[in-house]
Design a protein around this motif. Structure first.
Motif, short mmCIF file in Angstrom:
data_model
loop_
_atom_site.label_atom_id
_atom_site.label_comp_id
_atom_site.label_asym_id
_atom_site.label_seq_id
_atom_site.Cartn_x
_atom_site.Cartn_y
_atom_site.Cartn_z
N GLY A 52 0.90 -0.94 -0.01
CA GLY A 52 -0.30 -0.01 -0.24
C GLY A 52 1.02 1.27 -0.10
N ARG A 53 -0.27 2.87 0.22
CA ARG A 53 1.03 3.29 -0.03
C ARG A 53 1.59 3.58 1.25
NH1 ARG A 53 -2.64 9.76 -0.44
NH2 ARG A 53 -0.05 10.67 -0.20
N SER A 54 1.19 3.11 2.88
CA SER A 54 1.33 3.58 3.58
C SER A 54 2.08 1.41 4.47
CB SER A 54 1.25 4.00 4.79
OG SER A 54 1.54 5.28 4.57
N PRO A 55 3.68 1.61 4.88
CA PRO A 55 3.35 0.54 5.08
C PRO A 55 2.46 -0.36 6.54
CG PRO A 55 4.69 2.02 6.08
CD PRO A 55 4.28 1.79 4.74
N ALA A 56 1.63 -1.59 6.25
CA ALA A 56 0.98 -1.98 7.83
C ALA A 56 1.53 -3.29 8.03
CB ALA A 56 -0.35 -1.67 7.15
N LEU A 57 1.58 -3.53 9.64
CA LEU A 57 1.70 -3.95 10.20
C LEU A 57 0.93 -5.64 9.29
CD1 LEU A 57 2.40 -3.46 13.96
CD2 LEU A 57 3.44 -3.66 12.50
N THR A 58 1.33 -6.17 9.10
CA THR A 58 1.45 -7.97 9.14
C THR A 58 0.35 -8.90 10.21
OG1 THR A 58 3.96 -9.51 9.62
CG2 THR A 58 2.41 -8.53 6.81
N LYS A 59 0.09 -9.62 10.26
CA LYS A 59 -0.34 -10.78 11.49
C LYS A 59 0.17 -10.72 12.66
CE LYS A 59 -3.07 -14.74 13.31
NZ LYS A 59 -1.50 -15.77 13.81
N ALA A 60 2.22 -11.47 11.74
CA ALA A 60 3.34 -11.63 12.53
C ALA A 60 3.63 -10.20 13.34
CB ALA A 60 4.50 -12.24 11.79
N GLY A 61 3.58 -8.87 12.60
CA GLY A 61 4.25 -7.93 12.85
C GLY A 61 3.24 -7.38 13.97
N ARG A 62 2.59 -7.41 13.61
CA ARG A 62 1.12 -7.28 15.39
C ARG A 62 1.46 -8.20 16.16
NH1 ARG A 62 -2.70 -7.06 10.95
NH2 ARG A 62 -3.44 -8.90 11.78
N GLU A 63 1.92 -9.54 16.59
CA GLU A 63 1.98 -10.16 17.33
C GLU A 63 4.02 -9.97 17.54
OE1 GLU A 63 1.83 -14.55 15.92
OE2 GLU A 63 -0.71 -14.46 16.35
N MET A 64 4.48 -9.79 16.95
CA MET A 64 5.92 -9.55 17.28
C MET A 64 6.33 -8.08 17.98
SD MET A 64 7.22 -11.96 17.12
CE MET A 64 8.53 -11.62 17.41
N LEU A 65 4.98 -6.53 17.98
CA LEU A 65 5.41 -5.95 18.33
C LEU A 65 5.03 -6.03 19.84
CD1 LEU A 65 5.82 -2.67 17.43
CD2 LEU A 65 2.90 -2.45 17.95
N PRO A 66 4.63 -5.85 20.16
CA PRO A 66 4.66 -6.16 22.12
C PRO A 66 5.82 -7.05 22.44
CG PRO A 66 2.66 -7.43 21.38
CD PRO A 66 3.55 -6.72 20.36
#
Length: 297
Positions: A52-66
């Motif tokens: 997309g126009r801006s990077p968006a967290l993937t499912k893996a990204g959302r799980e790794m962020l915490p």
């Protein structure tokens, strides 16, 4: 996985772009993009969707962020602890305490503190609702004691230590004092006095606003004086109003729609950016170990 790489990942996720993360870190966007790409290679995971126009967290990204947050927090705690040990006993300590809280547990802690650290100067700031957090954020205070809030700014750490009771009260000559269990319509018919922070970042009230006519103040003492003059009714922490209830100057109201007292949590708050020396850590730990029932008054 260096802390700087994890910080790039966290900032890009929170700010919504690699360029914003780069500006926050004072780096070129290419450096942040490369760091995140290398992190994805090391993890074997795609953390951002770049289609997309801006990077968006993937499912893996959302799980790794915490987990990334936890590692960075642990690093800050490690650095703060090391700095504290190297610094030894500080010369002074500033404590911000929200007005209206039960003072007895704090005074008990300070008596022990005075014996353990007789040469450490102590400054106690009396803060309005939520102003304790602002004083810590500004670096004005080292440690805070305040009613809990739903969320704290990044870098804040807190631990719940107990609860305070908020009770509805009015002056003895106020019309509400003569009524039985009160309905919402009874409260709406009279001016309500509410505790509110002076901070522009937070419109923080103690209790709930029932009336369309509100007067606000940051000090429970000021609101109590207004109550004594018959200028409204209020919900205030019980420790602040108990002496005035005992003297008969104020009357405790009864709600017909609420069967139990309203409780507000009490937090000890500090920041990972502010290093607590041995004296600050002693007071912090002593407050955390006090029995929760001590705070209710």
């Amino acid at each position: 996985m260096s802390p700087e790489t994890l910080q790039a990942f966290v900032l890009a996720a929170e700010l919504g772009s690699f360029s914003a993360a780069a500006r926050r870190m004072g780096k070129a966007q290419s450096a942040v993009s490369t760091a995140i790409a290398n992190l994805e290679i090391d993890c074997g995971l795609q953390l951002f969707d770049r289609s997309g126009r801006s990077p968006a967290l993937t499912k893996a990204g959302r799980e790794m962020l915490p987990h990334a947050h936890g590692i960075l927090l642990g690093q800050r705690e490690f650095s703060a602890k090391a700095a504290s040990m190297a610094e030894g006993v500080e010369d002074s300590l500033c404590l911000a305490v929200e007005q209206g809280l039960n003072q007895a547990p704090l005074l008990e802690a300070l008596r022990g503190f005075a014996e353990a650290f007789p040469h450490v100067a102590v400054e106690i700031l009396s803060a309005g609702p939520n102003d304790t957090a602002a004083l810590l954020k500004e670096g004005r205070a080292d440690l805070g004691l305040m009613t809990e809030q739903e969320s704290y700014p990044e870098g804040f750490q807190f631990r719940g230590v107990g609860h305070t009771v908020a009770v509805p009260v009015c002056g003895r000559d106020h019309p509400l004092a003569a009524l039985g269990p009160l309905a919402h319509r009874d409260l709406r018919a009279h001016r309500q006095l509410v505790l509110q922070s002076r901070s522009q970042e937070a419109r923080w009230l103690i209790g709930e606003a029932y009336s369309a006519s509100l007067w606000c103040a940051e000090s429970p003492g000021m609101i109590i004086e207004l109550l004594r003059q018959g200028l409204g009714w209020a919900e205030l922490p019980l420790p602040a109003v108990q002496p005035h209830l005992d003297s008969g100057a104020l009357v405790r109201l009864r709600y017909g729609f609420q069967q139990s007292d309203a409780l507000a949590g009490i937090d000890v708050v500090w920041t990972s950016q502010r290093v607590l020396g041995q004296a600050g850590q002693w007071l912090q730990q002593h407050l955390l170990r006090l029995p929760q029932e001590a705070w209710r008054g």
